[in-house]
Design a protein around this motif. Sequence first.
Motif, PDB file in Angstrom:
ATOM      1  N   LEU A 552      -4.194-137.729  -3.457  1.00 42.72           N
ATOM      2  CA  LEU A 552      -4.352-137.430  -4.881  1.00 42.72           C
ATOM      3  C   LEU A 552      -5.686-136.759  -5.178  1.00 42.72           C
ATOM      4  N   MET A 553      -6.715-137.075  -4.364  1.00 42.13           N
ATOM      5  CA  MET A 553      -8.048-136.529  -4.605  1.00 42.13           C
ATOM      6  C   MET A 553      -8.246-135.177  -3.925  1.00 42.13           C
ATOM      7  N   LYS A 554      -7.156-134.587  -3.451  1.00 40.10           N
ATOM      8  CA  LYS A 554      -7.236-133.238  -2.887  1.00 40.10           C
ATOM      9  C   LYS A 554      -6.592-132.212  -3.817  1.00 40.10           C
ATOM     10  N   ARG A 555      -6.198-132.673  -5.012  1.00 46.24           N
ATOM     11  CA  ARG A 555      -5.573-131.791  -5.982  1.00 46.24           C
ATOM     12  C   ARG A 555      -6.536-131.514  -7.120  1.00 46.24           C
ATOM     13  N   SER A 556      -6.287-130.431  -7.823  1.00 44.52           N
ATOM     14  CA  SER A 556      -7.094-130.109  -8.999  1.00 44.52           C
ATOM     15  C   SER A 556      -6.695-131.027 -10.149  1.00 44.52           C
ATOM     16  N   PRO A 557      -7.646-131.368 -11.024  1.00 43.19           N
ATOM     17  CA  PRO A 557      -7.307-132.233 -12.160  1.00 43.19           C
ATOM     18  C   PRO A 557      -6.400-131.512 -13.147  1.00 43.19           C
ATOM     19  N   VAL A 558      -5.563-132.281 -13.830  1.00 43.96           N
ATOM     20  CA  VAL A 558      -4.649-131.690 -14.809  1.00 43.96           C
ATOM     21  C   VAL A 558      -5.422-131.189 -16.020  1.00 43.96           C
ATOM     22  N   GLY A 559      -6.445-131.940 -16.427  1.00 43.33           N
ATOM     23  CA  GLY A 559      -7.243-131.528 -17.565  1.00 43.33           C
ATOM     24  C   GLY A 559      -6.550-131.780 -18.885  1.00 43.33           C
ATOM     25  N   ARG A 560      -7.125-131.210 -19.936  1.00 40.56           N
ATOM     26  CA  ARG A 560      -6.623-131.467 -21.279  1.00 40.56           C
ATOM     27  C   ARG A 560      -5.433-130.581 -21.632  1.00 40.56           C
ATOM     28  N   LYS A 561      -5.382-129.370 -21.062  1.00 40.07           N
ATOM     29  CA  LYS A 561      -4.389-128.387 -21.480  1.00 40.07           C
ATOM     30  C   LYS A 561      -3.258-128.198 -20.478  1.00 40.07           C
ATOM     31  N   GLY A 562      -3.302-128.884 -19.362  1.00 41.03           N
ATOM     32  CA  GLY A 562      -2.264-128.706 -18.356  1.00 41.03           C
ATOM     33  C   GLY A 562      -0.911-129.221 -18.829  1.00 41.03           C
ATOM     34  N   ASN A 563       0.164-128.633 -18.337  1.00 38.24           N
ATOM     35  CA  ASN A 563       1.517-129.053 -18.702  1.00 38.24           C
ATOM     36  C   ASN A 563       1.854-130.379 -18.042  1.00 38.24           C
ATOM     37  N   PHE A 564       2.396-131.311 -18.839  1.00 44.08           N
ATOM     38  CA  PHE A 564       2.759-132.608 -18.269  1.00 44.08           C
ATOM     39  C   PHE A 564       3.965-132.461 -17.343  1.00 44.08           C
ATOM     40  N   ILE A 565       4.994-131.751 -17.813  1.00 46.69           N
ATOM     41  CA  ILE A 565       6.162-131.503 -16.960  1.00 46.69           C
ATOM     42  C   ILE A 565       5.884-130.228 -16.178  1.00 46.69           C
ATOM     43  N   SER A 566       5.535-130.387 -14.931  1.00 47.99           N
ATOM     44  CA  SER A 566       5.117-129.265 -14.100  1.00 47.99           C
ATOM     45  C   SER A 566       6.328-128.499 -13.578  1.00 47.99           C
ATOM     46  N   ASN A 567       6.061-127.353 -12.962  1.00 47.71           N
ATOM     47  CA  ASN A 567       7.133-126.560 -12.360  1.00 47.71           C
ATOM     48  C   ASN A 567       7.824-127.318 -11.239  1.00 47.71           C
ATOM     49  N   VAL A 568       7.053-128.114 -10.505  1.00 52.18           N
ATOM     50  CA  VAL A 568       7.632-128.938  -9.435  1.00 52.18           C
ATOM     51  C   VAL A 568       8.638-129.924 -10.018  1.00 52.18           C
ATOM     52  N   MET A 569       8.284-130.537 -11.149  1.00 50.43           N
ATOM     53  CA  MET A 569       9.194-131.490 -11.792  1.00 50.43           C
ATOM     54  C   MET A 569      10.464-130.792 -12.282  1.00 50.43           C
ATOM     55  N   TRP A 570      10.306-129.618 -12.898  1.00 48.47           N
ATOM     56  CA  TRP A 570      11.481-128.882 -13.378  1.00 48.47           C
ATOM     57  C   TRP A 570      12.405-128.517 -12.218  1.00 48.47           C
ATOM     58  N   MET A 628       7.218-136.346  -5.323  1.00 47.46           N
ATOM     59  CA  MET A 628       7.711-135.137  -5.991  1.00 47.46           C
ATOM     60  C   MET A 628       7.650-133.913  -5.091  1.00 47.46           C
ATOM     61  N   GLU A 629       6.810-133.974  -4.041  1.00 45.42           N
ATOM     62  CA  GLU A 629       6.661-132.816  -3.163  1.00 45.42           C
ATOM     63  C   GLU A 629       6.859-133.163  -1.694  1.00 45.42           C
ATOM     64  N   GLN A 630       6.590-134.405  -1.305  1.00 44.25           N
ATOM     65  CA  GLN A 630       6.724-134.810   0.094  1.00 44.25           C
ATOM     66  C   GLN A 630       8.184-135.137   0.408  1.00 44.25           C
ATOM     67  N   ILE A 631       8.623-134.738   1.596  1.00 44.10           N
ATOM     68  CA  ILE A 631      10.009-134.989   1.998  1.00 44.10           C
ATOM     69  C   ILE A 631      10.209-136.443   2.427  1.00 44.10           C
ATOM     70  N   ASN A 632       9.214-137.014   3.105  1.00 45.62           N
ATOM     71  CA  ASN A 632       9.333-138.399   3.559  1.00 45.62           C
ATOM     72  C   ASN A 632       9.089-139.353   2.391  1.00 45.62           C
ATOM     73  N   VAL A 633      10.192-139.812   1.778  1.00 45.48           N
ATOM     74  CA  VAL A 633      10.079-140.678   0.601  1.00 45.48           C
ATOM     75  C   VAL A 633      10.104-142.162   0.975  1.00 45.48           C
ATOM     76  N   PHE A 634      10.286-142.457   2.265  1.00 47.94           N
ATOM     77  CA  PHE A 634      10.363-143.860   2.687  1.00 47.94           C
ATOM     78  C   PHE A 634       9.009-144.419   3.124  1.00 47.94           C
ATOM     79  N   LYS A 635       8.000-143.549   3.235  1.00 44.76           N
ATOM     80  CA  LYS A 635       6.680-143.990   3.678  1.00 44.76           C
ATOM     81  C   LYS A 635       6.093-145.014   2.707  1.00 44.76           C
ATOM     82  N   GLY A 636       5.829-146.218   3.210  1.00 39.13           N
ATOM     83  CA  GLY A 636       5.217-147.266   2.394  1.00 39.13           C
ATOM     84  C   GLY A 636       6.149-147.928   1.408  1.00 39.13           C
ATOM     85  N   ILE A 637       7.461-147.673   1.500  1.00 37.23           N
ATOM     86  CA  ILE A 637       8.381-148.225   0.501  1.00 37.23           C
ATOM     87  C   ILE A 637       8.462-149.748   0.582  1.00 37.23           C
TER      88      ILE A 637
END
Length: 697
Positions: A552-570, A628-637
């Motif tokens: 999570l700390m390798k991504r840019s912050p969303v900030g005040r104006k970033g879209n909540f529903i991102s392109n990845v989510m759509w 939302m982006e990683q294929i391995n969804v069972f890690k740590g489940i």
Amino acid sequence: MVNLENPYMLSGTKIQDGSCKMLVTTVGMRTQWGKLMATLSEGGDDETPLQVKLNGVATIIGKIGLAFAVVTFAVLVQGLFSHKWHEGSHWSWNGDNALELLEYFAVAVTIVVVAVPEGLPLAVTLSLAFAMKKMMNDKALVRHLAACETMGSATTICSDKTGTLTTNHMTVVKSCICMNIKELGQSEKASSLFSEIPDSTVKLLLQSIFNNTGGEVVTSKDGKLEILGTPTESALLEFALSLANGVVLELPEGGLRAHTKGASEIVLAACNKVINSKGEVVALDEASLNHLKVTIDQFASEALRTLCLAYMDLENGFSPDNPMPVSGYTCIAIVGIKDPVRPGVKESVAVCRSAGITVRMVTGDNINTAKAIARECGILTDDGIAIEGPDFREKKQDELFELIPKIQVMARSSPLDKHTLVKHLRTTFGEVVAVTGDGTNDAPALHEADIGLAMGIAGTEVAKESADVIILDDNFSTIVTVAKWGRSVYMNIQKFVQFQLTVNVVALIVNFSSACLTGSAPLTAVQLLWVNMIMDTLGALALATEPPKDELMKRSPVGRKGNFISNVMWRNILGQSVYQFMIIWYLQAKGKDMFNLEGPNSDLVLNTLIFNAFVFCQAFNEISSREMEQINVFKGILDNYVFVAVLGSTIIFQIIIVEFLGTFANTTPLTLSQWLVTVFIGFLGMPIAAVLKMIPV
């Protein structure tokens, strides 16, 4: 510091020593203290960045759901009236028609219930409460729940220096004894000097430190040594204790010995002798003097507070008529004292930088010390600016707008300077600002910031009251941990919304299109309410309690104006919705042939199959939504026992509804092969989700 150029004292300050006369010039709100308190009443009720975004999302979803419900109800009612009209030329109405109309109305209301994200506040609250509890274990006490997620959107941190980036414990880190420069700072290093320094010099050094001090070494109740005194005195006493345990001053040959210490340049100027590498007192020649001056300059360039220790044997005694001389001293040592940077701060600042968070130092210290510490921490870079508070105050507005984004260090800053910087960063540049502070003077900036972080050890009560989070260990590394938890909260809520919107889109389109084309809805009100419970209450419990990951700390912050529903989510929402919609429509169109359904009960069995397949699509999509982006969804489940419990409960209750609640839920028991097929249909959504994640956006 009160002097001739600045002869003013702030109300509430304390005199460390000495005496003085004071003239009161202003009182009440006109004092600096009054102005500080006035800033605490300004604003403070703004919604957090996530609240603003979620309000917009919830409003849009609610309007769309209401529109679909109205249209669906209208289509169903129109179909009912058309059917009655074609039955004969005369209009007829009976109780069955009324019940049918009531059922259509229930379906429409249920569509609204399913569409409106009433589970969103629950998901947010659960995620915040879970993060709040976990952050307490990481030495962060959250006073306001919303602060958890706000820190995840932070784009800049305005940090205090003393006690946050540094240890707030003055320490001797370098020394020049017997003309030799040594690196110090840790007790094991300092104790090694004992074998390197001649015994005579060690005695002189200890005499100088322990007898020429305003501090005191005491033994606490638990038997530990404690040092009382100013930070400078404490640093010297701690240094001396690391060399030996104590000293008793007694001159065997009689006579008095005077010890002095102070600013290196002044005390060195009063010396005409020095102790050489052999421990002998020799004349302070030009070469030795230059060596000591270079040493002082070197220490100062490293932002060290330098002190010179010297002594003199008073052959003529000491009396009011014969005061202490101002020259003729022998230089014992020069020491460099600093407030060391906390362990892990440099790495934490680097993590912030990689996460797109700008760290700015705002301190009352002089600019040289501030710049040295900022460089050591990795805050001050080649393209950054270090500025002093008085210069900052004199800048015009257009100059400030050009300057503020480049400011990385602000030294000699007043409380209002810090407040002004934070206010401009928030309002003018749209930054999400976090502020750290420990003093009462920091309260305005803590109050103005999107998230205020007060120090739990050194912080005053006023600072803590103005803050959203209290850092219990006064450590900057803990602030980075808070940011990571904040991002986790934001990400968990995004996962939940992605999961919920998928259910919304499919349920709305299936019921609407089926009502338009066939005049009936395949999912009844009870079934839709059960799906609504899966995606709202149970979905919130499952997805809102995911722990944070270092990625999570390798991504840019969303900030005040970033879209909540991102392109990845759509991408994930639309891809999964298309699959589920196609499956349900295929079952509606070809289901009877596919399962060889015949007889009067075939429609009920088919609708049960559609309902069961739809629920298992959501169950497996819930697993896919963990990433939302990683294929391995069972890690740590398996580490998230809440997620496993929710998923298990969903499957158990689905079996009960289908097999035992037929009359209530409009279902009928299914055969083993029918169960396996519907479960497999739901499972197919997982590989489809994995393929979707490979599509770049």
